[in-house]
Scaffold this active site. Structure first.
Site, PDB file in Angstrom:
ATOM      1  N   SER A  77      26.213  63.386-103.222  1.00  0.00           N
ATOM      2  CA  SER A  77      26.629  62.564-102.344  1.00  0.00           C
ATOM      3  C   SER A  77      25.275  61.701-101.908  1.00  0.00           C
ATOM      4  CB  SER A  77      27.163  63.047-101.052  1.00  0.00           C
ATOM      5  OG  SER A  77      28.523  63.444-101.287  1.00  0.00           O
ATOM      6  N   GLY A  91      34.546  58.351-108.523  1.00  0.00           N
ATOM      7  CA  GLY A  91      35.452  57.733-107.244  1.00  0.00           C
ATOM      8  C   GLY A  91      34.194  57.221-106.215  1.00  0.00           C
ATOM      9  N   GLN A 111      34.364  58.295 -98.068  1.00  0.00           N
ATOM     10  CA  GLN A 111      34.302  57.373 -99.086  1.00  0.00           C
ATOM     11  C   GLN A 111      34.632  55.952 -98.228  1.00  0.00           C
ATOM     12  OE1 GLN A 111      36.103  58.081-102.448  1.00  0.00           O
ATOM     13  NE2 GLN A 111      34.511  59.755-103.232  1.00  0.00           N
ATOM     14  N   ASP A 125      36.061  69.444-101.578  1.00  0.00           N
ATOM     15  CA  ASP A 125      35.739  69.520-102.891  1.00  0.00           C
ATOM     16  C   ASP A 125      35.723  70.923-103.345  1.00  0.00           C
ATOM     17  OD1 ASP A 125      35.696  66.732-103.509  1.00  0.00           O
ATOM     18  OD2 ASP A 125      33.731  66.560-103.108  1.00  0.00           O
ATOM     19  N   LYS A 131      42.649  63.196-105.909  1.00  0.00           N
ATOM     20  CA  LYS A 131      41.113  63.388-106.395  1.00  0.00           C
ATOM     21  C   LYS A 131      41.233  63.279-107.980  1.00  0.00           C
ATOM     22  CE  LYS A 131      38.701  64.631-102.965  1.00  0.00           C
ATOM     23  NZ  LYS A 131      37.452  64.022-102.635  1.00  0.00           N
ATOM     24  N   ARG A 144      44.529  68.414-107.485  1.00  0.00           N
ATOM     25  CA  ARG A 144      44.073  69.577-107.720  1.00  0.00           C
ATOM     26  C   ARG A 144      44.852  70.647-107.227  1.00  0.00           C
ATOM     27  NH1 ARG A 144      37.897  67.609-106.228  1.00  0.00           N
ATOM     28  NH2 ARG A 144      37.083  66.853-108.408  1.00  0.00           N
TER      29      ARG A 144
END
Length: 462
Positions: free
Chosen positions: A35, A110, A189, A339, A366, A370
């Site tokens: 990030s 993404g 995001q 995550d 994602k 997931r």
């Protein structure tokens, strides 16, 4: 690694069997935080002067960001130093991004796509975003909606259930319109995309965040000189940014990625005899909830030498093999470990008792679904999983190794976190876990295999 290197996203699948081996010992250092790496290149590309970045994650996703910024006028080079590779970013200044001559290939990222959409939204340029098969299934409507309110125009590809997906062409607006936008879902995001659009928008752009998400954008923009304020009102965060900003080049040292460290933390907790130190791990409170949950489960995770680097809390983590106990994970923690749930599911599969997770609908959009992917993968390896719409209920083995996958491949769906999580599961199995393709791991953790071998070899060398 050169920013213009060739992508590995289209290489032939690379299957691999992961099985129980030596304990994880010694010291390792995981790559830089993804990030922060993305944002250091982006903000450097908008700053006046030359930004120097040390510890940048040289994975496919971050390189996709770098190539796109280069296509829009930033100048990015590397040089070798005694501390390792250093990236030099000479920015265009806010408002001076250039029209790219070709489509911007986002690969599997993404984060690159959504944040760069925010950057372009308040510039008078048109850009087309493309990506690999996995990224092209991911919904972009949650970013398109607020950026449209600011004046940007979009032509997206219709996806499943009416979702707007890549390929996507957007025409930025200049001047864009400042907005006050309440996030309908907890998404760093989306928040970041709106704030980045606000950088070149006259007036004040505000984002209201009912549930706090990772705050790297706010911390780093402030460090680069943006006028940004964060208030807490009735339990909500209100982030305001003044547009037509001037960003000033910075020297950045990227801390180790806690999402990458997570795989080694869980592996060391599960593999008997492990005693591993992971150096320089970023412990931003909006990112480190996995470590909180693992401690609640009985995991031995000790912070050594806690310090602050560039506004981010950092420490070395000492992790020792532990008997874990199932817990009910507080859904309020989900944004701070979204995550990391795939590898938490692995830890829960070997814990004593049940682990219950809820509020995880975000995991279905994602790089893969997931929840379903991990439920199927862990079930195939012998775990006891109940899949629900918003989470998994996992009944652990009480510390006994998983059976493994025998002669069947685990399907990773081109998802790097599924691949690495199931690799960890293989280390705590009887027959090993056979993964269909480890090549996606390069998107976020290019030296994962090398560090795993290093940690296991440290034990045999002693």
């Amino acid at each position: 690694m050169d920013i213009d290197h060739v992508s590995h996203a289209n290489l032939a699948p690379s299957p691999r069997l992961f099985k129980a081996g030596a304990p994880l010992t010694g010291r390792i250092r995981v790559p830089g935080d993804k990030s922060i790496s993305h944002r250091s290149l982006m903000f450097g590309a908008l700053a006046s002067g030359e930004t120097r970045v040390r510890g940048l994650l040289e994975g496919e996703d971050v390189m996709a960001t770098g190539r796109a910024l280069t296509a829009m006028g930033a100048h990015i080079t590397t040089r070798a130093t005694a501390e390792g590779e250093e990236y030099l970013v000479r920015g265009t200044g806010v408002g001076a991004l250039m029209q790219p001559e070709t489509a911007l290939d986002m690969g599997n990222s993404g984060t690159s796509t959504r944040l760069l959409m925010g950057l372009v939204a308040s510039h008078a340029i048109t850009a087309t975003f493309i990506g690999d098969a996995s990224l092209s299934k991911r919904p972009m409507g949650r970013v398109i909606d607020p950026l449209t309110l600011m004046g940007a125009e979009f032509t997206a590809t219709p996806g499943a259930k009416g979702a707007q997906t890549l390929p996507l062409t957007m025409r930025g607006a200049y001047p864009a319109v400042p907005i006050e936008y309440r996030l309908p879902v907890a998404s760093a995001q989306v928040k970041s995309a709106v704030l980045l659009a606000g950088l070149n928008t006259p007036g004040i752009t505000r984002v209201i965040e009912p549930v706090a998400t990772r705050d790297h954008t706010e911390r780093m923009l402030t460090g680069f000189g943006a006028e940004l304020e964060v208030e807490e009102v009735d339990g909500e965060r209100i982030i305001s940014i003044r547009g037509e900003a001037e960003l000033i080049a910075q020297d950045i040292t990227v801390p180790g990625d806690p999402s990458s460290a997570a795989f080694f933390v869980v592996a060391a907790l599960l593999v008997e005899g492990s005693d591993l130190i992971i150096e320089n791990v970023g412990l931003n409170p909006t990112r480190a909830a996995l470590f909180t949950v693992l401690r609640q489960m009985g995991g031995s995770i000790e912070e050594l030498g806690r310090r602050e680097i560039g506004g981010e809390p950092v420490a070395d983590l000492r992790v020792r093999h532990s008997q874990l106990t199932g817990v009910e994970v507080d859904p309020a923690l989900a944004p701070a470990m979204i995550d990391e749930f795939p590898v938490l599911f692995v830890a829960a599969s070997l814990a004593k008792g049940r682990t219950v997770t809820t509020g995880l609908e975000e995991l279905r959009v994602k790089e893969s679904d997931r929840l379903n992917a991990m439920a199927e993968a862990l079930t195939s390896a012998g775990a006891t999983i109940e899949e629900r719409e918003d989470g998994l209920i996992i009944t652990g083995t009480g510390g006994e190794p998983l059976r493994g996958t025998a002669n069947s491949h685990v399907t990773t769906h081109l998802d790097h976190r599924i691949a690495m999580s199931m690799a960890v599961a293989g280390l705590a199995s009887k027959d090993g876990v056979d993964i269909d393709d480890i090549s996606p791991i390069a998107t976020s953790f290019p030296n994962f295999m090398a560090l795993l071998e290093q940690a296991q070899e440290a034990d045999t060398a002693e």
